[in-house]
Design a protein around this motif. Structure first.
Motif, mmCIF file in Angstrom:
data_model
loop_
_atom_site.group_PDB
_atom_site.id
_atom_site.type_symbol
_atom_site.label_atom_id
_atom_site.label_comp_id
_atom_site.label_asym_id
_atom_site.label_seq_id
_atom_site.Cartn_x
_atom_site.Cartn_y
_atom_site.Cartn_z
ATOM 1 N N ASN A 17 1.080 -8.956 -42.405
ATOM 2 C CA ASN A 17 -0.377 -9.000 -42.355
ATOM 3 C C ASN A 17 -1.034 -9.209 -43.707
ATOM 4 O O ASN A 17 -2.248 -9.037 -43.859
ATOM 5 N N TYR A 18 -0.242 -9.582 -44.722
ATOM 6 C CA TYR A 18 -0.837 -9.784 -46.046
ATOM 7 C C TYR A 18 0.126 -10.610 -46.870
ATOM 8 O O TYR A 18 1.336 -10.480 -46.739
ATOM 9 N N TYR A 22 1.879 -14.471 -44.543
ATOM 10 C CA TYR A 22 0.926 -13.940 -43.575
ATOM 11 C C TYR A 22 1.099 -14.613 -42.221
ATOM 12 O O TYR A 22 1.152 -15.824 -42.113
ATOM 13 N N ARG A 36 9.575 0.456 -48.532
ATOM 14 C CA ARG A 36 9.977 -0.942 -48.436
ATOM 15 C C ARG A 36 11.083 -1.142 -47.432
ATOM 16 O O ARG A 36 11.895 -0.261 -47.191
ATOM 17 N N PHE A 51 5.960 -1.800 -46.522
ATOM 18 C CA PHE A 51 5.479 -1.533 -45.156
ATOM 19 C C PHE A 51 3.991 -1.782 -45.028
ATOM 20 O O PHE A 51 3.485 -2.020 -43.946
ATOM 21 N N LYS A 52 3.299 -1.695 -46.167
ATOM 22 C CA LYS A 52 1.869 -1.958 -46.118
ATOM 23 C C LYS A 52 1.565 -3.392 -45.725
ATOM 24 O O LYS A 52 0.469 -3.702 -45.287
ATOM 25 N N ARG A 53 2.546 -4.268 -45.902
ATOM 26 C CA ARG A 53 2.329 -5.665 -45.546
ATOM 27 C C ARG A 53 2.754 -5.957 -44.116
ATOM 28 O O ARG A 53 2.607 -7.072 -43.651
ATOM 29 N N LEU A 56 3.890 -3.190 -37.254
ATOM 30 C CA LEU A 56 4.980 -3.153 -36.288
ATOM 31 C C LEU A 56 4.502 -3.640 -34.936
ATOM 32 O O LEU A 56 3.366 -3.389 -34.531
ATOM 33 N N LEU B 168 5.536 4.792 -38.868
ATOM 34 C CA LEU B 168 4.575 4.659 -39.951
ATOM 35 C C LEU B 168 3.350 5.448 -39.527
ATOM 36 O O LEU B 168 2.828 5.257 -38.441
ATOM 37 N N ARG B 174 -6.430 -3.666 -43.824
ATOM 38 C CA ARG B 174 -6.627 -4.386 -45.073
ATOM 39 C C ARG B 174 -6.985 -5.822 -44.748
ATOM 40 O O ARG B 174 -6.370 -6.413 -43.863
ATOM 41 N N PRO B 176 -6.671 -9.758 -44.968
ATOM 42 C CA PRO B 176 -5.446 -10.481 -45.286
ATOM 43 C C PRO B 176 -5.453 -11.207 -46.615
ATOM 44 O O PRO B 176 -4.410 -11.583 -47.115
#
Lengths: 135, 193
Positions: A17-18, A22, A36, A51-53, A56, B168, B174, B176
């Protein structure tokens, strides 16, 4: 009830998501540490991602820890990850968003007409039902 | 500071923090008494900044060669410099010596990462945050890839699980790309995964 349904686990399919990748669907192939994961997809080099990117998804495939590329692609085909994704409401939404974003003015005009037509049909049915109830 | 300037400086700062591994190979100049002086290899970590790199080269030459071989910068030569990089998750153990305000201490730290440079970067940033020790005050004594059985730190050992599974807990919403970032949001974001 257990509040969590989607877990970080080996074989979990996630959406990026980033960043540079993407929108890609990737499979979590191993966990580096708390933040990670080692992540892999048939069309990218295996790399680590925070994981921030990742978001799931509900899809999970059956693989061992850190499989070879071929051993990854086969279960993915078997589990029809791509199909499952494109048929899920989330996946469909993203496809529709992409399509709408790439429309030209004529496309948007056609879309507007289609929306009006659909709304008209719905309103007709609703009016019929109201009449029946009133009668 | 204007927004773009801040972004630029942060960008360059982050780029600066990427550690590269350099392998410096050097020896004393050959002299009449010593035609083939012994060649020494030393692994150094430096960031992109050139000043840093040459500082470390000098450190290598002065500290190391001099201690071993009575070679000063003027009579030593650097032979090669190259870099490495692989892709499997490994457990690394780092022995380091760092200088705090009180004195010198030795430490052993264990980290998990895919590359050696990644571990070194982790180590430097964690030492800076936990012990306030900056880059120049840390000396890396030894870095070794460790098989999972010999890992000492629980933090690494908890990931030695082929059926690892955890949720998580917080979903950070956030945009993109940084371009789509806004200062104000119309509604409170839902952080539930």
């Amino acid at each position: 009830m257990y509040p969590f349904k989607r877990y970080v686990e080996i074989g979990r399919v996630a959406l990026v998501n980033y960043g540079k990748d993407y929108g890609k669907l990737v499979v979590i192939v191993d966990v580096v540490d708390q933040n990670r994961a080692l992540v892999d997809a048939p069309d990218m080099v295996r790399s680590q991602m925070n994981f921030k990117r990742l978001t799931l998804t509900d899809i999970k495939i059956d693989i061992n820890r850190v499989p070879k590329k071929k051993t990854l692609i086969d279960p993915m085909e078997k589990a029809c990850v791509k199909n499952k994704w494109e048929n899920s409401s989330w996946g469909r939404k993203l496809i529709v968003q992409k399509r709408q974003a790439s429309l030209n003015d004529f496309g948007r005009f056609k879309l507007m007409l289609a929306k009006i037509k659909k709304a008209g049909m719905v309103r007709q049915e609703l009016a019929k039902l109201k009449k029946e109830i009133a009668a | 500071m204007k927004k773009m300037e801040l972004f630029d400086t942060l960008f360059w700062f982050y780029l600066w923090l990427q550690f590269h591994q350099y392998q410096v190979v050097g020896r004393a100049h050959p002299t009449e008494s010593d035609e083939h002086p012994k060649i020494y290899r030393m692994k150094l970590w430096a960031t992109n900044e050139f000043s840093d790199f040459w500082v470390l080269l000098n450190i290598f030459i002065k500290y190391f060669l001099r201690k071993l071989k009575k070679a000063k910068k003027s009579n030593s030569q650097v032979l090669t410099i190259n870099e490495k990089n692989p892709t499997k998750i490994k457990n690394y153990g780092i022995w380091l010596r760092y200088q705090s305000c009180i004195g010198y201490h030795n430490m052993y730290k264990g980290y998990r990462d895919t590359t050696l440079n990644g571990v070194v970067k982790q180590m430097y940033t964690k030492m800076a945050s936990r012990h306030r020790v900056r880059f120049p005050c840390i000396q890396i004594i030894k870095i070794v890839t460790i098989p999972a059985k010999l890992c000492k730190r629980d933090n690494s050992k908890q990931f030695h699980n082929s059926k690892i599974k955890f949720p998580l807990v917080v979903k950070k919403v956030r945009p993109p790309t940084r371009k789509l970032k806004t200062t104000y949001k119309a509604s409170r974001p839902n952080l539930f995964m």
